[in-house]
Design a protein around this motif. Structure first.
Motif, PDB file in Angstrom:
ATOM      1  N   VAL A  22       0.862  -1.322   0.017  1.00 49.11           N
ATOM      2  CA  VAL A  22      -0.053   0.014  -0.130  1.00 49.11           C
ATOM      3  C   VAL A  22       0.849   1.414  -0.123  1.00 49.11           C
ATOM      4  CG1 VAL A  22      -2.052  -1.253   1.176  1.00 49.11           C
ATOM      5  CG2 VAL A  22      -0.426  -0.140   2.540  1.00 49.11           C
ATOM      6  N   PHE A  23       2.163   1.160   0.383  1.00 49.32           N
ATOM      7  CA  PHE A  23       3.043   2.305   0.664  1.00 49.32           C
ATOM      8  C   PHE A  23       4.487   1.807   0.277  1.00 49.32           C
ATOM      9  CE2 PHE A  23       5.801   5.119   2.820  1.00 49.32           C
ATOM     10  CZ  PHE A  23       5.682   6.291   2.379  1.00 49.32           C
ATOM     11  N   ALA A  24       5.286   2.579  -0.388  1.00 45.80           N
ATOM     12  CA  ALA A  24       6.924   2.341  -0.419  1.00 45.80           C
ATOM     13  C   ALA A  24       7.465   3.666  -0.452  1.00 45.80           C
ATOM     14  CB  ALA A  24       7.049   1.504  -1.786  1.00 45.80           C
ATOM     15  N   ALA A  25       8.765   3.474  -0.011  1.00 45.37           N
ATOM     16  CA  ALA A  25       9.676   4.707   0.222  1.00 45.37           C
ATOM     17  C   ALA A  25      11.020   4.100   0.207  1.00 45.37           C
ATOM     18  CB  ALA A  25       9.187   5.575   1.406  1.00 45.37           C
ATOM     19  N   GLU A  26      11.974   5.211  -0.176  1.00 42.73           N
ATOM     20  CA  GLU A  26      13.383   4.904  -0.386  1.00 42.73           C
ATOM     21  C   GLU A  26      13.920   5.987   0.442  1.00 42.73           C
ATOM     22  OE1 GLU A  26      14.898   3.710  -4.074  1.00 42.73           O
ATOM     23  OE2 GLU A  26      13.896   1.866  -4.266  1.00 42.73           O
ATOM     24  N   ILE A  27      14.767   5.479   1.295  1.00 40.19           N
ATOM     25  CA  ILE A  27      15.443   6.889   2.062  1.00 40.19           C
ATOM     26  C   ILE A  27      16.896   6.861   1.857  1.00 40.19           C
ATOM     27  CG2 ILE A  27      16.004   7.677   4.423  1.00 40.19           C
ATOM     28  CD1 ILE A  27      13.772   6.058   5.701  1.00 40.19           C
ATOM     29  N   LYS A  28      17.651   7.974   1.364  1.00 39.07           N
ATOM     30  CA  LYS A  28      18.849   8.244   1.040  1.00 39.07           C
ATOM     31  C   LYS A  28      19.435   8.935   2.178  1.00 39.07           C
ATOM     32  CE  LYS A  28      22.035  10.493  -2.344  1.00 39.07           C
ATOM     33  NZ  LYS A  28      22.154  11.322  -3.481  1.00 39.07           N
ATOM     34  N   HIS A  29      20.566   7.975   2.563  1.00 41.15           N
ATOM     35  CA  HIS A  29      21.217   8.374   3.914  1.00 41.15           C
ATOM     36  C   HIS A  29      22.208   9.495   3.650  1.00 41.15           C
ATOM     37  CE1 HIS A  29      18.830   5.779   6.286  1.00 41.15           C
ATOM     38  NE2 HIS A  29      19.186   4.551   5.619  1.00 41.15           N
ATOM     39  N   ARG A  30      22.735  10.156   4.464  1.00 42.61           N
ATOM     40  CA  ARG A  30      23.859  11.175   4.513  1.00 42.61           C
ATOM     41  C   ARG A  30      25.074  11.018   5.475  1.00 42.61           C
ATOM     42  NH1 ARG A  30      23.363  15.548   8.441  1.00 42.61           N
ATOM     43  NH2 ARG A  30      24.510  16.823   6.838  1.00 42.61           N
ATOM     44  N   PRO A  37      29.040   9.043  14.382  1.00 45.08           N
ATOM     45  CA  PRO A  37      27.608   9.804  13.841  1.00 45.08           C
ATOM     46  C   PRO A  37      27.323   9.337  12.404  1.00 45.08           C
ATOM     47  CG  PRO A  37      29.313  11.120  14.981  1.00 45.08           C
ATOM     48  CD  PRO A  37      29.953   9.884  14.891  1.00 45.08           C
ATOM     49  N   SER A  38      28.190   8.948  11.609  1.00 44.60           N
ATOM     50  CA  SER A  38      28.006   8.559  10.301  1.00 44.60           C
ATOM     51  C   SER A  38      27.006   7.305  10.394  1.00 44.60           C
ATOM     52  CB  SER A  38      29.025   8.282   9.363  1.00 44.60           C
ATOM     53  OG  SER A  38      29.846   7.533   9.864  1.00 44.60           O
ATOM     54  N   LEU A  39      27.084   6.497  11.058  1.00 43.35           N
ATOM     55  CA  LEU A  39      26.422   5.119  11.423  1.00 43.35           C
ATOM     56  C   LEU A  39      25.102   5.390  12.136  1.00 43.35           C
ATOM     57  CD1 LEU A  39      29.112   2.626  11.834  1.00 43.35           C
ATOM     58  CD2 LEU A  39      27.992   3.325   9.724  1.00 43.35           C
ATOM     59  N   GLN A  40      25.132   6.398  13.157  1.00 42.30           N
ATOM     60  CA  GLN A  40      24.058   6.623  14.095  1.00 42.30           C
ATOM     61  C   GLN A  40      23.092   7.413  13.202  1.00 42.30           C
ATOM     62  OE1 GLN A  40      23.695   5.487  17.140  1.00 42.30           O
ATOM     63  NE2 GLN A  40      21.493   6.489  17.223  1.00 42.30           N
ATOM     64  N   SER A  41      23.320   7.872  12.213  1.00 39.89           N
ATOM     65  CA  SER A  41      22.293   9.009  11.529  1.00 39.89           C
ATOM     66  C   SER A  41      21.417   7.942  10.789  1.00 39.89           C
ATOM     67  CB  SER A  41      23.291   9.940  10.571  1.00 39.89           C
ATOM     68  OG  SER A  41      23.761   9.012   9.450  1.00 39.89           O
ATOM     69  N   ALA A  77      17.777  12.323   3.150  1.00 38.76           N
ATOM     70  CA  ALA A  77      18.225  13.041   4.542  1.00 38.76           C
ATOM     71  C   ALA A  77      19.003  14.426   4.140  1.00 38.76           C
ATOM     72  CB  ALA A  77      18.854  12.226   5.368  1.00 38.76           C
ATOM     73  N   MET A  78      18.518  15.318   4.524  1.00 36.62           N
ATOM     74  CA  MET A  78      19.394  16.692   4.095  1.00 36.62           C
ATOM     75  C   MET A  78      20.002  17.391   5.564  1.00 36.62           C
ATOM     76  SD  MET A  78      18.467  16.742   1.008  1.00 36.62           S
ATOM     77  CE  MET A  78      18.996  18.355   0.322  1.00 36.62           C
TER      78      MET A  78
END
Length: 427
Positions: free
Chosen positions: A79-87, A129-133, A336-337
């Protein structure tokens, strides 16, 4: 087709509805737009007795991208899909730059200073922090989707490879670990380790075969450390030759392959570390959490003949995966900005301040990162522009649109679509 999320007047999540039904509710003025991303309606009446069918939130976490899918367990409908681009890479580069600037400044200012207290102790469970984000991004979206949809369970891809299964193919206790899945675990591991290319000639985008470095005919084992990938041509050419005999004319390639066989999957290890921390975060929600391996995800996807994308991988996570129904689903692309920088000034490449940074976050009711629509009716830039803005105290904003950067748009032409929340969106 992607459904439209909906809540009642008391902000209780209801079953997602078809876009045609959403348009009808808006036309009849029984509902209004509650949120643009993800697109959510709010009814003008309360529906406490409305039956709700629980959804399963499926997550495929990765180093750069994370796939998310909402699936009905009974019907298998996505019913819903998304893709998150990490920073994560941007965070690592920013921290590296800050460390270099500070070190340079300390070297320039060599006066004697009192020793500082020990402030570098790390608490248990600390992650860079790069992994925790990555964990924080996923946590944010799990909490956000729980507000708008009736999520009853969560499925997470915990590890890329089931290492215990590869070391001991006869392991008992779970039916899914028998049969063809074992080969999927091994192949997925080898594809990652050998960069999805033939170890001998480097060719890509061709069918690759699992090949024994030290041949079975000469006492080689089925251990994962004795396996590699090769194309059919190289596999036939090598035959039952030992690796050193096969590559005696190319010592550089021989050394490279032997070095690669001993190389651990550092990237996979760091991602796996993040996933176990994410598992604890998901368990803290109080919902039942199911876990599965990457090999199982690939097995489910291959069985249903689906293409490889991040959100489809998410839909195929776990043993609970039913026969999926996917019709016209368009994933929401999330980037993620961040929320800007806390620097009081900008520096040049030598670490000397050269630009002032305004402390004021808001200008004329807008903030950098807001998504706006600007309808310019006069001047040289007549037109309609939609995108993220960068504000200025002068009231002349820049808008980052899908077609490029538009500079010098007055705040008078701008209208809010979605306020800054640390993410960018492409619907």
């Amino acid at each position: 087709m992607s459904k439209v999320l909906i809540v009642d007047s008391e902000k209780r999540p209801l079953d997602p509805i078809h876009p045609a039904q959403a348009r009808q509710l808006l036309w009849q003025r029984k509902a209004t737009v509650f949120r643009r991303f993800p697109f959510t309606l709010i009814l003008k009446e309360s529906h406490p007795d409305s039956p709700v069918q629980g959804l399963r939130l499926k997550i495929d976490p990765g180093a750069k991208y994370t796939g998310i899918a909402l699936v009905k367990d009974i019907t298998g409908e996505v019913v819903f899909a998304a893709e998150i681009k990490h920073r994560g890479l941007a965070i690592r580069e920013a921290l590296t730059s800050r460390r270099q600037l500070r070190r340079s400044r300390r070297n320039r200012k060599t006066r004697s200073r009192q020793p500082r207290f020990l402030n570098r102790t790390r608490p248990k469970g600390w992650l860079p922090p790069s992994l925790q984000s990555r964990i924080e991004n996923i946590k944010t979206w799990v909490e956000r989707l729980r507000k708008f949809t009736p999520i009853a369970a969560i499925s997470q891809e915990l590890v890329r490879f089931d290492m215990q299964l590869m070391r001991n193919p006869e392991i008992q206790g779970k039916e899914y670990q028998q049969g063809t899945l074992t080969g999927y675990e091994t192949r997925e591991y080898l594809l990652e380790k050998w960069n999805r290319a033939c170890a001998y000639c480097g060719v890509k985008e061709v069918p690759l075969q699992i090949e024994h470095i030290h041949p079975r005919a000469k006492g080689g084992s089925n251990s994962i450390t004795n396996l590699t990938l090769s194309c059919e041509k190289c596999n036939r050419k090598k035959g039952t030759k030992d690796l050193k005999e096969f590559l005696q004319q190319d010592p550089a390639k021989l050394e490279r392959i032997l070095r690669q066989t001993k190389k651990p999957l550092a990237d996979a290890a760091s991602v796996n570390t993040t996933r176990f921390a994410l598992l604890e975060t998901l368990k803290a929600t109080g919902l039942p959490v199911e876990t599965g391996s990457g090999g199982l995800t690939k097995f489910n996807r291959s069985q249903q003949g689906l293409t490889k994308t991040h959100w489809l991988d998410a839909a195929c996570v776990g043993l609970s995966t039913p026969e999926l129904t996917i019709t016209g689903v368009k994933p929401l692309l999330i980037s993620a900005m961040g929320h800007g920088s806390r620097q009081s000034c900008r520096t040049d490449r030598f670490g000397f301040p050269n630009r002032h940074v305004s402390r004021t976050k808001f200008h004329f009711g807008f903030q950098t990162g807001d998504i706006v629509q600007a309808i310019v009716t006069s001047g040289k830039k007549v037109g309609i522009y939609k995108g993220r803005i960068a504000t200025r105290a002068s009231g002349s904003f820049n808008i980052s649109t899908a077609n490029g950067l538009i500079q010098g748009i007055s705040h008078r032409y701008c209208k809010h679509i979605h306020k800054q929340d640390g993410y960018g969106y492409v619907a």
